[in-house]
Structure formats: C-alpha cells, structure tokens
Design an enzyme around this catalytic site. Structure first.
Site, PDB file in Angstrom:
ATOM      1  CE1 TYR A  56     -23.213  65.689  26.834  1.00  0.00           C
ATOM      2  CE2 TYR A  56     -21.430  64.359  27.709  1.00  0.00           C
ATOM      3  CZ  TYR A  56     -22.621  64.460  27.027  1.00  0.00           C
ATOM      4  OH  TYR A  56     -23.217  63.322  26.549  1.00  0.00           O
ATOM      5  CB  VAL A 182     -31.438  61.379  18.335  1.00  0.00           C
ATOM      6  CG1 VAL A 182     -32.295  60.421  19.161  1.00  0.00           C
ATOM      7  CG2 VAL A 182     -30.038  61.484  18.935  1.00  0.00           C
ATOM      8  CE1 TYR A 279     -34.432  62.563  22.043  1.00  0.00           C
ATOM      9  CE2 TYR A 279     -32.201  63.238  21.484  1.00  0.00           C
ATOM     10  CZ  TYR A 279     -33.527  63.072  21.132  1.00  0.00           C
ATOM     11  OH  TYR A 279     -33.931  63.441  19.872  1.00  0.00           O
ATOM     12  N   GLY A 280     -32.147  65.458  25.271  1.00  0.00           N
ATOM     13  CA  GLY A 280     -31.419  66.639  24.807  1.00  0.00           C
ATOM     14  C   GLY A 280     -32.118  67.902  25.248  1.00  0.00           C
ATOM     15  N   GLY A 281     -31.402  68.989  25.228  1.00  0.00           N
ATOM     16  CA  GLY A 281     -31.974  70.274  25.650  1.00  0.00           C
ATOM     17  C   GLY A 281     -31.584  71.376  24.686  1.00  0.00           C
ATOM     18  CG  MET A 282     -31.055  70.294  20.484  1.00  0.00           C
ATOM     19  SD  MET A 282     -29.261  70.315  20.507  1.00  0.00           S
ATOM     20  CE  MET A 282     -28.861  71.604  19.329  1.00  0.00           C
ATOM     21  CD1 TRP A 305     -25.391  60.938  28.531  1.00  0.00           C
ATOM     22  CD2 TRP A 305     -24.677  60.835  30.643  1.00  0.00           C
ATOM     23  NE1 TRP A 305     -24.144  61.516  28.576  1.00  0.00           N
ATOM     24  CE2 TRP A 305     -23.692  61.460  29.848  1.00  0.00           C
ATOM     25  CE3 TRP A 305     -24.449  60.664  32.009  1.00  0.00           C
ATOM     26  CZ2 TRP A 305     -22.470  61.908  30.385  1.00  0.00           C
ATOM     27  CZ3 TRP A 305     -23.250  61.107  32.552  1.00  0.00           C
ATOM     28  CH2 TRP A 305     -22.277  61.732  31.738  1.00  0.00           C
ATOM     29  CG  LEU A 306     -25.494  56.019  24.153  1.00  0.00           C
ATOM     30  CD1 LEU A 306     -26.553  54.940  24.015  1.00  0.00           C
ATOM     31  CD2 LEU A 306     -25.068  56.501  22.759  1.00  0.00           C
TER      32      LEU A 306
HETATM   33  P1  NDP Z   1     -28.038  67.068  15.397  1.00  0.00           P
HETATM   34  O1  NDP Z   1     -26.822  67.915  15.362  1.00  0.00           O
HETATM   35  O2  NDP Z   1     -28.189  65.958  14.443  1.00  0.00           O
HETATM   36  O3  NDP Z   1     -29.323  68.013  15.260  1.00  0.00           O
HETATM   37  C1  NDP Z   1     -29.573  69.045  16.134  1.00  0.00           C
HETATM   38  C2  NDP Z   1     -31.079  69.228  16.214  1.00  0.00           C
HETATM   39  O4  NDP Z   1     -31.374  70.223  17.170  1.00  0.00           O
HETATM   40  C3  NDP Z   1     -31.673  69.671  14.898  1.00  0.00           C
HETATM   41  O5  NDP Z   1     -32.802  68.871  14.629  1.00  0.00           O
HETATM   42  C4  NDP Z   1     -32.076  71.111  15.156  1.00  0.00           C
HETATM   43  O6  NDP Z   1     -33.284  71.444  14.552  1.00  0.00           O
HETATM   44  C5  NDP Z   1     -32.305  71.130  16.644  1.00  0.00           C
HETATM   45  N1  NDP Z   1     -32.065  72.443  17.216  1.00  0.00           N
HETATM   46  C6  NDP Z   1     -30.956  73.200  17.122  1.00  0.00           C
HETATM   47  N2  NDP Z   1     -31.099  74.347  17.807  1.00  0.00           N
HETATM   48  C7  NDP Z   1     -32.347  74.303  18.348  1.00  0.00           C
HETATM   49  C8  NDP Z   1     -33.107  75.203  19.143  1.00  0.00           C
HETATM   50  N3  NDP Z   1     -32.606  76.358  19.564  1.00  0.00           N
HETATM   51  N4  NDP Z   1     -34.365  74.851  19.485  1.00  0.00           N
HETATM   52  C9  NDP Z   1     -34.877  73.678  19.078  1.00  0.00           C
HETATM   53  N5  NDP Z   1     -34.214  72.787  18.337  1.00  0.00           N
HETATM   54  C10 NDP Z   1     -32.959  73.100  17.969  1.00  0.00           C
HETATM   55  O7  NDP Z   1     -28.217  66.571  16.873  1.00  0.00           O
HETATM   56  P2  NDP Z   1     -28.052  65.149  17.545  1.00  0.00           P
HETATM   57  O8  NDP Z   1     -29.109  64.249  17.082  1.00  0.00           O
HETATM   58  O9  NDP Z   1     -26.658  64.713  17.475  1.00  0.00           O
HETATM   59  O10 NDP Z   1     -28.358  65.567  19.050  1.00  0.00           O
HETATM   60  C11 NDP Z   1     -29.597  66.142  19.410  1.00  0.00           C
HETATM   61  C12 NDP Z   1     -29.625  66.329  20.917  1.00  0.00           C
HETATM   62  O11 NDP Z   1     -29.546  65.058  21.524  1.00  0.00           O
HETATM   63  C13 NDP Z   1     -28.454  67.136  21.466  1.00  0.00           C
HETATM   64  O12 NDP Z   1     -28.933  67.925  22.533  1.00  0.00           O
HETATM   65  C14 NDP Z   1     -27.522  66.071  21.970  1.00  0.00           C
HETATM   66  O13 NDP Z   1     -26.678  66.524  22.987  1.00  0.00           O
HETATM   67  C15 NDP Z   1     -28.526  65.063  22.471  1.00  0.00           C
HETATM   68  N6  NDP Z   1     -28.021  63.706  22.581  1.00  0.00           N
HETATM   69  C16 NDP Z   1     -28.103  63.128  23.799  1.00  0.00           C
HETATM   70  C17 NDP Z   1     -27.685  61.853  24.008  1.00  0.00           C
HETATM   71  C18 NDP Z   1     -27.863  61.264  25.353  1.00  0.00           C
HETATM   72  O14 NDP Z   1     -27.310  60.200  25.627  1.00  0.00           O
HETATM   73  N7  NDP Z   1     -28.612  61.892  26.218  1.00  0.00           N
HETATM   74  C19 NDP Z   1     -27.056  61.079  22.950  1.00  0.00           C
HETATM   75  C20 NDP Z   1     -27.114  61.732  21.640  1.00  0.00           C
HETATM   76  C21 NDP Z   1     -27.541  63.027  21.488  1.00  0.00           C
HETATM   77  P3  NDP Z   1     -33.340  71.969  13.045  1.00  0.00           P
HETATM   78  O15 NDP Z   1     -33.279  70.732  12.212  1.00  0.00           O
HETATM   79  O16 NDP Z   1     -34.677  72.625  12.994  1.00  0.00           O
HETATM   80  O17 NDP Z   1     -32.202  72.896  12.872  1.00  0.00           O
END
Ligand code: NDP
Length: 372
Positions: A56, A182, A279-282, A305-306
């Site tokens: 992180y 989000v 904001y994210g890189g899932m 970044w919040l």
């Molecule tokens: P949740 O735990 O609520 O949901 C995770 C999401 O990620 C789901 O919609 C899931 O899709 C998807 N996902 C999981 N694995 C993958 C993958 N390999 N490829 C594509 N999508 C994937 O997440 P949050 O809303 O809490 O957070 C989402 C992202 O936002 C995270 O990366 C988190 O770190 C980031 N974030 C960043 C913030 C910032 O300030 N920059 C603040 C809050 C969050 P599915 O429904 O299809 O499983």
C-alpha cells in the site's frame, strides 16, 4: 482492567500467514486527552489487505504499545466504536457516543482500544446500525469526492481547468468495478445528483447471474450496466454511439477501479477533455493509454487517494460524512452487501485470519465486516 483482543502483524505478508490474535489488558487510568472505546463493527477493505502485504501507499508504524512480544501493528482503517470511558470528565466525547476514525490507519481490527480523542470523529448514531456507520468513511466518501470534484476540463481556453460534472445536468460518467463498494456508492450519488452512469461489471458464471447483478445495479439507480465481455468487444463502439446519441452527449468522467484492458477501454469511451480518475488497481495490471487520446482528445488522467483529501480538507470531510449518514438515515442511500464475521471473546484466531484473507477475493457476495 479491560480485557482486549486485537489482530496484529509484525511483518508484511499474506494475512493468513502473518496475522495473530493478541490478548492484552487495558489499564483503567486513561490519559486525560484519551478515550477508551469498544469496537462495534470494522470492515475488511482491499486497502487493509494491501497494507498487511506491504504494497500500500503508506505503512503503519510497528510498536509495542499493546504489549506484543515483537513490535506490531493493528490493521484496519475503518470502523465504528462506542465510547466506554473518557480520560477527563470535561471531554467533548461522552460515554455511549459513537465515533469513527478521524485519522488514517489507527487500527480498527480489535475489540477495545485507547485512542487520543483527536484521532476520532463523533457521529450522530440516530437511526443507524453499526455496520452502516462502519462503512461510511472509505467507499462512499471516495465516490462522493470523485463525482463532486472531477469532470471534463474547460477545454483549450482553460488548459489546466478541470471542472466537476454539473449536478442535475444528466451528464454521463462511466466506471468499471461498478459492483464494488465505491462503484455502488457512485451509482447512487450519481442518481441523487442528476448524473447518468454507465457501469461495467465482470461477467458472472452464467447469463442469469450476470443479469441478476445488472438488475441489482439498475435498482440502485444505474442507467446502463454493461458486462465486461461486451465492453471489451468490438460491439461496444456501436453500443456507446447509441448511448451517447452518436457523440452528442459526451462522457465527461471515467472512474477506474480496475486497471489493465478495462481502463484502456474506459479511456477510449470518454469524450473530449474528459478526465479518467484512477482510484484502484484490482486487476494488478498497468494502464496503457493510446497517445492519440491524449493529443487529439485532450483527456486527463489523474489519480485519487482519499487519505490525502481527508488530511487536506478536514472540515469538508466532516460535512461529507454527516451528509452521507443523513442520506442513509433517510433511506436514500442503500447499504452495500456485507458478509458479517462475528467476533466475540471465544472467536478463534484462524476464523478472523481467514476472513481477512478473503478480503481481496473477487466474485464475493459482500464485503467482510467484523461485528462485535
Ligand atoms: P470491494 O471489496 O467492495 O469490491 C472489490 C471489487 O473489485 C469488486 O467489484 C470486484 O469485482 C473487483 N475485483 C476483484 N478482483 C478483480 C480483478 N482481478 N479484476 C477486476 N476486478 C476485480 O472494493 P472497494 O470498493 O472497497 O475497493 C475497490 C478498489 O478501490 C480497491 O482497489 C481499493 O483499494 C480502492 N479504493 C481506493 C481508494 C482511494 O482513496 N484511492 C479508496 C477506497 C477504495 P466483482 O464484483 O466482479 O468480484
């Protein structure tokens, strides 16, 4: 003395490998500027797992403050606590108040804690459940801030100007990860604020399951929901032209939760001068951007970044949290689905550790939340 338990880690790694359940006791003599609290609910967010893994953007200090044999940190960035006692009778906080963290990474995955009063923000608990309040400060706030702050630039005349989408205008935004915490919040705020949304979700195992998820997001207020298989296919160009009435209604903002191919496709969907906020890189894949989009469409790529926003605008954050809790209280903002993990005195270490380990898994029914 108050008996307490906390999840702790002394080194970075997978939660299942490095998390330990530590038992300690808290002295009844509380410093005058501090409060003793008990945790009511604490979510397991992707960022918490990344923090434990050490990937992180910020690290937690390792200390021996709660008597761990090695210097350790308590994970958890979000949660709601009930005040049990204050260090001074004149304190602003009172027994029975509910508080959420005012600072980042104070460590919420524990039964009890002593925090400095200025690390906490009092919330109005009227009409709300602990789980609702515990989930207010990260996901909804991220969606709120991004939608209120970014949109198309004012174009060539104000090359550096980025302006927010106009509330009530029906302007479009597009997002991937639409089923995330989000994403679901962005759908709802978008609807409330008179914006329109295009929402990309990952395909489920079966068509029925994908359709059911689409319906769920429509019920939250999504205008368009598109499975990734269609979004990444050739068909998308035509469908997009249809949605935007052949480009007459341009998409001014993109929210990128995922990265990789999905982010590139978001960028290609945007209109002139639009902003793509990552904001994210899932997907853990870098974002590749066609140069033509930068040159010919003047699209802006920014990160969000919040934690930084919270530090820079403390008062604004307080208003935002109160605003969102008010919407929840009025039934105008629906809870994201959760997977409650009961944590009582006898809960085993392995149960808690496994719950944390599941925090980054995809295709889940809901976000993990420790409830006490
Ligand atoms: P949740 O735990 O609520 O949901 C995770 C999401 O990620 C789901 O919609 C899931 O899709 C998807 N996902 C999981 N694995 C993958 C993958 N390999 N490829 C594509 N999508 C994937 O997440 P949050 O809303 O809490 O957070 C989402 C992202 O936002 C995270 O990366 C988190 O770190 C980031 N974030 C960043 C913030 C910032 O300030 N920059 C603040 C809050 C969050 P599915 O429904 O299809 O499983």
């Amino acid at each position: 003395y108050t008996q307490a338990k906390a999840l702790v880690y002394a080194k970075n790694g997978e939660p299942a490998d490095v998390l330990k359940l530590h038992t300690h006791s808290i002295s009844p003599s509380i410093p005058s500027t501090s409060v003793l609290v008990r945790c009511l609910a604490a979510p397991i967010n992707p960022a918490d797992i990344n923090t434990i893994q050490g990937t992180y953007g910020s690290k937690q200090p390792l200390t021996s403050l709660i008597g761990t044999s090695e210097p350790s940190a308590v994970p958890g960035n979000e949660g709601v606590f009930e005040v049990l006692a204050t260090g001074s009778p004149q304190a602003d906080l009172k027994k029975g108040d509910w508080v959420i963290p005012a600072a980042s990474q104070i460590g919420t995955w524990r039964t009890h804690a002593v925090f400095a009063a200025d690390e906490l923000l009092k919330v109005d608990k009227e009409g709300l459940t602990p789980t609702q309040v515990s989930l207010v400060s990260v996901n909804p706030c991220t969606a709120y801030r991004i939608l209120r702050s970014y949109g198309p630039s004012a174009g060539i005349k104000a090359a550096l100007g980025m302006r927010p989408l106009d509330v009530g205008s029906g302007q479009w935004f597009i997002q991937n990860g639409a089923n995330s915490g989000v994403g679901r919040a962005a759908i709802q705020f978008g609807k409330l604020w008179g914006l329109r949304s295009i929402n990309i979700i990952r395909d489920r195992d079966t068509m029925e399951a994908t359709d059911a998820l689409k319906q769920e997001l429509h019920d939250l207020g999504a205008d368009v929901v598109v499975p990734e298989s269609q979004f990444l296919s050739r068909e998308w160009k035509d469908r997009l032209a249809e949605i935007t009435r052949k480009g007459r209604e341009q998409i001014g903002l993109g929210l990128n939760c995922v990265g990789g191919k999905s982010a590139t496709a978001l960028a290609r969907s945007l209109g002139e001068g639009a902003t793509l906020v990552s904001y994210g890189g899932m997907a853990k894949q870098p974002v590749a951007l066609p140069v033509g989009l930068l040159i010919f469409k003047d699209i802006r790529f920014v990160g969000f970044w919040l934690s930084k926003w919270n530090q820079q605008d403390v008062v604004g954050r307080r208003h935002m949290v109160a605003d969102i809790l008010g919407l929840m209280r009025d039934g105008k903002f629906r809870d994201a689905p959760v997977d409650e993990v009961k944590w009582d005195w006898d809960t085993e270490e392995a149960t808690l550790r496994d719950a944390a380990q599941r925090g980054l898994q995809g295709f889940r029914q809901g976000k993990g939340v420790f409830v006490f």
